[in-house]
Motif scaffolding. Structure first.
Motif, PDB file in Angstrom:
ATOM      1  N   ASP A  79       0.812  -1.156   0.089  1.00  0.00           N
ATOM      2  CA  ASP A  79      -0.020   0.009  -0.051  1.00  0.00           C
ATOM      3  C   ASP A  79       0.958   1.281  -0.162  1.00  0.00           C
ATOM      4  N   ASP A  80       2.286   1.380   0.061  1.00  0.00           N
ATOM      5  CA  ASP A  80       3.052   2.369   0.275  1.00  0.00           C
ATOM      6  C   ASP A  80       3.854   2.429  -1.272  1.00  0.00           C
ATOM      7  N   VAL A  81       3.071   2.447  -2.346  1.00  0.00           N
ATOM      8  CA  VAL A  81       3.737   2.689  -3.637  1.00  0.00           C
ATOM      9  C   VAL A  81       3.134   3.856  -4.228  1.00  0.00           C
ATOM     10  N   PRO A  82       4.035   4.565  -5.132  1.00  0.00           N
ATOM     11  CA  PRO A  82       3.512   5.760  -5.725  1.00  0.00           C
ATOM     12  C   PRO A  82       2.240   6.025  -6.375  1.00  0.00           C
ATOM     13  N   THR A  83       1.802   7.084  -6.552  1.00  0.00           N
ATOM     14  CA  THR A  83       0.522   7.365  -7.402  1.00  0.00           C
ATOM     15  C   THR A  83       0.685   7.355  -8.851  1.00  0.00           C
ATOM     16  N   ARG A  84      -0.114   7.274  -9.492  1.00  0.00           N
ATOM     17  CA  ARG A  84      -0.075   7.491 -10.898  1.00  0.00           C
ATOM     18  C   ARG A  84       0.403   8.832 -11.383  1.00  0.00           C
ATOM     19  N   ALA A  85       0.259   9.774 -10.697  1.00  0.00           N
ATOM     20  CA  ALA A  85       0.607  11.128 -10.857  1.00  0.00           C
ATOM     21  C   ALA A  85       2.106  11.272 -10.538  1.00  0.00           C
ATOM     22  N   GLN A  86       2.407  10.502  -9.322  1.00  0.00           N
ATOM     23  CA  GLN A  86       4.046  10.609  -9.109  1.00  0.00           C
ATOM     24  C   GLN A  86       4.828   9.822 -10.478  1.00  0.00           C
ATOM     25  N   PHE A  87       4.442   8.777 -10.473  1.00  0.00           N
ATOM     26  CA  PHE A  87       4.910   7.810 -11.925  1.00  0.00           C
ATOM     27  C   PHE A  87       5.056   8.834 -13.120  1.00  0.00           C
ATOM     28  N   ARG A  88       3.871   9.295 -13.583  1.00  0.00           N
ATOM     29  CA  ARG A  88       4.052  10.144 -14.906  1.00  0.00           C
ATOM     30  C   ARG A  88       4.988  11.416 -14.649  1.00  0.00           C
ATOM     31  N   ALA A  89       5.001  12.036 -13.347  1.00  0.00           N
ATOM     32  CA  ALA A  89       6.161  13.064 -13.320  1.00  0.00           C
ATOM     33  C   ALA A  89       7.641  12.626 -13.306  1.00  0.00           C
ATOM     34  N   ARG A 145      17.096  -0.671   3.820  1.00  0.00           N
ATOM     35  CA  ARG A 145      18.529  -1.169   4.217  1.00  0.00           C
ATOM     36  C   ARG A 145      19.455  -0.084   3.773  1.00  0.00           C
ATOM     37  N   GLN A 146      18.927   0.975   2.894  1.00  0.00           N
ATOM     38  CA  GLN A 146      19.938   2.015   2.489  1.00  0.00           C
ATOM     39  C   GLN A 146      19.548   3.283   3.229  1.00  0.00           C
ATOM     40  N   GLY A 147      18.411   3.142   3.916  1.00  0.00           N
ATOM     41  CA  GLY A 147      18.212   4.552   4.923  1.00  0.00           C
ATOM     42  C   GLY A 147      17.564   5.617   3.834  1.00  0.00           C
ATOM     43  N   LYS A 148      16.764   5.229   2.718  1.00  0.00           N
ATOM     44  CA  LYS A 148      16.344   6.240   1.780  1.00  0.00           C
ATOM     45  C   LYS A 148      14.644   6.109   2.047  1.00  0.00           C
ATOM     46  N   ASP A 149      14.253   7.378   1.524  1.00  0.00           N
ATOM     47  CA  ASP A 149      12.998   7.497   1.358  1.00  0.00           C
ATOM     48  C   ASP A 149      12.304   6.498   0.455  1.00  0.00           C
ATOM     49  N   PRO A 150      11.082   5.678   0.801  1.00  0.00           N
ATOM     50  CA  PRO A 150      10.986   4.955  -0.268  1.00  0.00           C
ATOM     51  C   PRO A 150      10.624   5.475  -1.780  1.00  0.00           C
ATOM     52  N   MET A 151      10.118   6.596  -1.725  1.00  0.00           N
ATOM     53  CA  MET A 151       9.443   7.543  -2.841  1.00  0.00           C
ATOM     54  C   MET A 151      10.629   7.781  -3.578  1.00  0.00           C
ATOM     55  N   ALA A 152      11.595   8.357  -3.033  1.00  0.00           N
ATOM     56  CA  ALA A 152      12.837   8.810  -3.889  1.00  0.00           C
ATOM     57  C   ALA A 152      13.631   7.677  -4.423  1.00  0.00           C
ATOM     58  N   PRO A 180       6.885   5.995 -31.789  1.00  0.00           N
ATOM     59  CA  PRO A 180       7.289   6.421 -30.704  1.00  0.00           C
ATOM     60  C   PRO A 180       7.900   5.131 -29.962  1.00  0.00           C
ATOM     61  N   LEU A 181       8.867   5.165 -29.019  1.00  0.00           N
ATOM     62  CA  LEU A 181       9.300   3.972 -28.238  1.00  0.00           C
ATOM     63  C   LEU A 181       8.197   3.421 -27.340  1.00  0.00           C
ATOM     64  N   CYS A 182       8.359   2.145 -27.170  1.00  0.00           N
ATOM     65  CA  CYS A 182       7.201   1.235 -26.883  1.00  0.00           C
ATOM     66  C   CYS A 182       8.083   0.287 -25.888  1.00  0.00           C
ATOM     67  N   GLY A 183       7.583   0.231 -24.502  1.00  0.00           N
ATOM     68  CA  GLY A 183       8.122  -0.773 -23.688  1.00  0.00           C
ATOM     69  C   GLY A 183       7.341  -0.968 -22.103  1.00  0.00           C
ATOM     70  N   ASP A 184       7.769  -1.530 -21.451  1.00  0.00           N
ATOM     71  CA  ASP A 184       7.233  -1.825 -20.281  1.00  0.00           C
ATOM     72  C   ASP A 184       8.571  -1.750 -19.126  1.00  0.00           C
ATOM     73  N   ILE A 185       7.961  -1.274 -18.093  1.00  0.00           N
ATOM     74  CA  ILE A 185       8.840  -1.144 -17.046  1.00  0.00           C
ATOM     75  C   ILE A 185       8.186  -1.817 -15.645  1.00  0.00           C
ATOM     76  N   VAL A 186       8.861  -2.639 -15.210  1.00  0.00           N
ATOM     77  CA  VAL A 186       8.357  -3.473 -14.177  1.00  0.00           C
ATOM     78  C   VAL A 186       9.125  -3.095 -12.780  1.00  0.00           C
ATOM     79  N   LEU A 187       8.236  -2.802 -11.703  1.00  0.00           N
ATOM     80  CA  LEU A 187       9.059  -2.589 -10.283  1.00  0.00           C
ATOM     81  C   LEU A 187       8.485  -3.470  -9.360  1.00  0.00           C
ATOM     82  N   CYS A 188       9.311  -4.003  -8.545  1.00  0.00           N
ATOM     83  CA  CYS A 188       8.986  -5.126  -7.536  1.00  0.00           C
ATOM     84  C   CYS A 188       8.769  -4.216  -6.274  1.00  0.00           C
ATOM     85  N   ALA A 189       7.737  -3.818  -5.877  1.00  0.00           N
ATOM     86  CA  ALA A 189       7.644  -3.138  -4.652  1.00  0.00           C
ATOM     87  C   ALA A 189       8.177  -3.823  -3.620  1.00  0.00           C
ATOM     88  N   PRO A 190       8.141  -5.223  -3.027  1.00  0.00           N
ATOM     89  CA  PRO A 190       8.778  -5.590  -1.911  1.00  0.00           C
ATOM     90  C   PRO A 190      10.190  -5.318  -1.889  1.00  0.00           C
TER      91      PRO A 190
END
Length: 162
Positions: A31-41, A107-114, A89-99
């Motif tokens: 439930d702590d994943v970015p919003t569509r607007a964040q991803f778009r930006a 582990r790296q002490g970073k803000d998850p959104m960053a 245009p370029l076409c592709g998929d980006i897959v991000l693994c939330a866990p």
């Protein structure tokens, strides 16, 4: 994964005119994943060419299966880029693994959104042909990542905070 892309006539790309068709898919229980607007930006900040992108956030089993099937890896990885067409245009998929991303950020002490912003930018740069297999390529790609991610207001993506 396969993304259907439509053809457009060639035109000289201009940063102000870059067009993006972005589909964001959430296939995760996190439930702590970015919003569509964040991803778009984040995608728009890294994109230099018109593109049609499907961005999919997944859990560990799907991340593991995709990495195993397409890259021969024996683990779920943080980000995978699938390029379907190197035309306009370029076409592709980006897959991000939330866990994996959440675990790395902790582990790296970073803000998850960053960390999500950095990995999204990383994937979009791969989509545009950037790579980090050779040292010289890695330096170029990392410099761009740092420039884009810090330009978005986040810290240096390769420095651990702890």
């Amino acid at each position: 994964m396969k993304n259907s892309c439509s053809a457009e006539p060639d035109r000289k790309p201009d940063a102000r005119q870059v067009r993006l068709k972005l589909a964001t898919q959430y296939a995760t229980l996190a439930d702590d994943v970015p919003t569509r607007a964040q991803f778009r930006a984040w995608v728009e900040a890294a994109l230099l060419r018109d593109a049609e992108v499907a961005l999919r956030v997944v859990d560990r089993p799907e991340g593991y299966a995709l990495n195993r099937d397409f890259r021969g890896g024996d683990h779920a990885t943080n980000v995978l880029t699938f390029i379907y067409d190197d035309t306009h245009p370029l076409c592709g998929d980006i897959v991000l693994c939330a866990p994996v991303i959440a675990e790395e950020a902790r582990r790296q002490g970073k803000d998850p959104m960053a960390h999500y912003a950095h990995l999204t930018v990383h994937g979009i740069l791969h989509l545009q042909g950037y790579d980090h297999e050779e040292d010289a390529e890695a330096r170029i790609m990392e410099r761009l990542e740092v420039e884009i991610v810090t330009g978005l207001g986040y810290g240096h993506p390769y420095e651990e905070v702890r």
